[in-house]
Design a protein around this motif. Structure first.
Motif, PDB file in Angstrom:
ATOM      1  N   ASP A  13      25.919  -0.533   9.847  1.00 26.80           N
ATOM      2  CA  ASP A  13      24.781  -1.343   9.415  1.00 26.80           C
ATOM      3  C   ASP A  13      23.788  -0.459   8.686  1.00 26.80           C
ATOM      4  O   ASP A  13      23.507   0.656   9.099  1.00 26.80           O
ATOM      5  N   THR A  14      23.230  -0.989   7.601  1.00 27.98           N
ATOM      6  CA  THR A  14      22.219  -0.263   6.849  1.00 27.98           C
ATOM      7  C   THR A  14      21.032  -1.199   6.642  1.00 27.98           C
ATOM      8  O   THR A  14      21.173  -2.240   6.016  1.00 27.98           O
ATOM      9  N   LEU A  15      19.895  -0.822   7.167  1.00 21.66           N
ATOM     10  CA  LEU A  15      18.691  -1.620   6.991  1.00 21.66           C
ATOM     11  C   LEU A  15      18.134  -1.427   5.594  1.00 21.66           C
ATOM     12  O   LEU A  15      18.351  -0.398   4.967  1.00 21.66           O
ATOM     13  N   SER A  16      17.379  -2.404   5.134  1.00 26.05           N
ATOM     14  CA  SER A  16      16.669  -2.228   3.875  1.00 26.05           C
ATOM     15  C   SER A  16      15.629  -1.124   4.067  1.00 26.05           C
ATOM     16  O   SER A  16      15.262  -0.777   5.195  1.00 26.05           O
ATOM     17  N   LEU A  17      15.144  -0.555   2.979  1.00 29.09           N
ATOM     18  CA  LEU A  17      14.136   0.497   3.084  1.00 29.09           C
ATOM     19  C   LEU A  17      12.884  -0.022   3.779  1.00 29.09           C
ATOM     20  O   LEU A  17      12.286   0.670   4.604  1.00 29.09           O
ATOM     21  N   ARG A  18      12.510  -1.256   3.507  1.00 23.57           N
ATOM     22  CA  ARG A  18      11.336  -1.838   4.163  1.00 23.57           C
ATOM     23  C   ARG A  18      11.502  -1.810   5.681  1.00 23.57           C
ATOM     24  O   ARG A  18      10.597  -1.413   6.415  1.00 23.57           O
ATOM     25  N   HIS A  19      12.661  -2.224   6.149  1.00 21.80           N
ATOM     26  CA  HIS A  19      12.884  -2.253   7.592  1.00 21.80           C
ATOM     27  C   HIS A  19      13.109  -0.856   8.162  1.00 21.80           C
ATOM     28  O   HIS A  19      12.749  -0.585   9.303  1.00 21.80           O
ATOM     29  N   ARG A  20      13.666   0.027   7.360  1.00 19.90           N
ATOM     30  CA  ARG A  20      13.799   1.416   7.816  1.00 19.90           C
ATOM     31  C   ARG A  20      12.419   2.024   8.043  1.00 19.90           C
ATOM     32  O   ARG A  20      12.187   2.694   9.055  1.00 19.90           O
ATOM     33  N   ILE A  21      11.497   1.797   7.108  1.00 18.15           N
ATOM     34  CA  ILE A  21      10.141   2.330   7.286  1.00 18.15           C
ATOM     35  C   ILE A  21       9.535   1.762   8.565  1.00 18.15           C
ATOM     36  O   ILE A  21       8.977   2.503   9.381  1.00 18.15           O
ATOM     37  N   ARG A  22       9.631   0.453   8.735  1.00 16.05           N
ATOM     38  CA  ARG A  22       9.054  -0.179   9.933  1.00 16.05           C
ATOM     39  C   ARG A  22       9.660   0.411  11.203  1.00 16.05           C
ATOM     40  O   ARG A  22       8.947   0.744  12.146  1.00 16.05           O
ATOM     41  N   ASN A  23      10.981   0.555  11.228  1.00 13.41           N
ATOM     42  CA  ASN A  23      11.652   1.085  12.415  1.00 13.41           C
ATOM     43  C   ASN A  23      11.312   2.553  12.651  1.00 13.41           C
ATOM     44  O   ASN A  23      11.007   2.952  13.777  1.00 13.41           O
ATOM     45  N   ASP A  24      11.382   3.356  11.597  1.00 13.27           N
ATOM     46  CA  ASP A  24      11.194   4.797  11.751  1.00 13.27           C
ATOM     47  C   ASP A  24       9.749   5.192  12.025  1.00 13.27           C
ATOM     48  O   ASP A  24       9.501   6.251  12.604  1.00 13.27           O
ATOM     49  N   THR A  25       8.809   4.359  11.615  1.00 12.75           N
ATOM     50  CA  THR A  25       7.391   4.679  11.858  1.00 12.75           C
ATOM     51  C   THR A  25       6.836   3.932  13.067  1.00 12.75           C
ATOM     52  O   THR A  25       5.649   4.032  13.366  1.00 12.75           O
ATOM     53  N   GLY A  26       7.691   3.214  13.765  1.00 12.09           N
ATOM     54  CA  GLY A  26       7.252   2.399  14.901  1.00 12.09           C
ATOM     55  C   GLY A  26       6.414   3.142  15.926  1.00 12.09           C
ATOM     56  O   GLY A  26       5.345   2.658  16.329  1.00 12.09           O
ATOM     57  N   PRO A  27       6.830   4.326  16.376  1.00  8.02           N
ATOM     58  CA  PRO A  27       6.018   5.034  17.375  1.00  8.02           C
ATOM     59  C   PRO A  27       4.623   5.399  16.878  1.00  8.02           C
ATOM     60  O   PRO A  27       3.640   5.259  17.606  1.00  8.02           O
TER      61      PRO A  27
END
Length: 186
Positions: A13-27
């Motif tokens: 699975d590969t998230l869109s960049l928008r969702h990657r940013i949201r996931n990776d910056t969550g903390p």
């Protein structure tokens, strides 16, 4: 729905960049939001602290912009800073130093924070319908600009050197807000 944003390639699975940013910056995002918990327990006493954080962080982002002409949020940032100057006076003359941040990362933080600010405004009104609302909370909606930004993110590769930089710079932008909050909110 998350499934609409996921593509299957090579069994991974590969998230869109928008969702990657949201996931990776969550903390980092959660840490900044947590810093403001006390503000909303007593908005009359602490709302200026919140506004000072916004002002200091936005000024820091401006100082970390290599070319503001490439920012979708440029006019929004100017409007917000003018509102903050009216609400709480002049901002800090020195800011957090560092390398320039990718404009897409700055747009993500600024535009996303405007959506969050609308949620906060509603919470304030619900807690006190007679609250004197600072002009920062009365800025125009950013929906069309946010949608344009999201479309741009969705058209970019989620995994590339540029995407990695955007994610790292968005993380740093959240840290800018966190450091400003640490200085103004206890």
């Amino acid at each position: 729905m998350l499934f609409a944003d996921v593509s299957l390639s090579g069994g991974q699975d590969t998230l869109s960049l928008r969702h990657r940013i949201r996931n990776d910056t969550g903390p980092e995002h959660a840490r900044v939001e947590h810093r403001f918990d006390n503000v909303f327990h007593d908005p009359h006493a602490r709302l200026n602290d919140f506004l000072r954080v916004q002002q200091e962080a936005l000024l820091a982002l401006c100082r970390r912009t290599a070319d503001n002409r490439s920012l979708l949020s440029r006019e929004i940032i100017v409007d917000l800073l003018m509102r903050l100057f009216a609400d709480v006076g002049p901002g800090p003359t020195q800011g957090q130093a560092g390398q320039p941040l990718h404009p897409v990362a700055i747009d993500y933080i600024v535009l996303g924070s405007r959506l969050g600010t609308e949620v906060i405004r509603r919470r304030l009104v619900k807690a006190d319908p007679d609250i004197a609302m600072p002009s920062y909370f009365l800025a125009p909606p950013v929906g069309p600009v946010w949608q344009r930004h999201c479309a741009g993110l969705d058209s970019m590769a989620a995994r590339s050197p540029e995407a990695d930089r955007i994610v790292a710079d968005a993380t740093e932008a959240f840290k800018i807000f966190d450091r400003a909050a640490a200085a103004h909110v206890s």
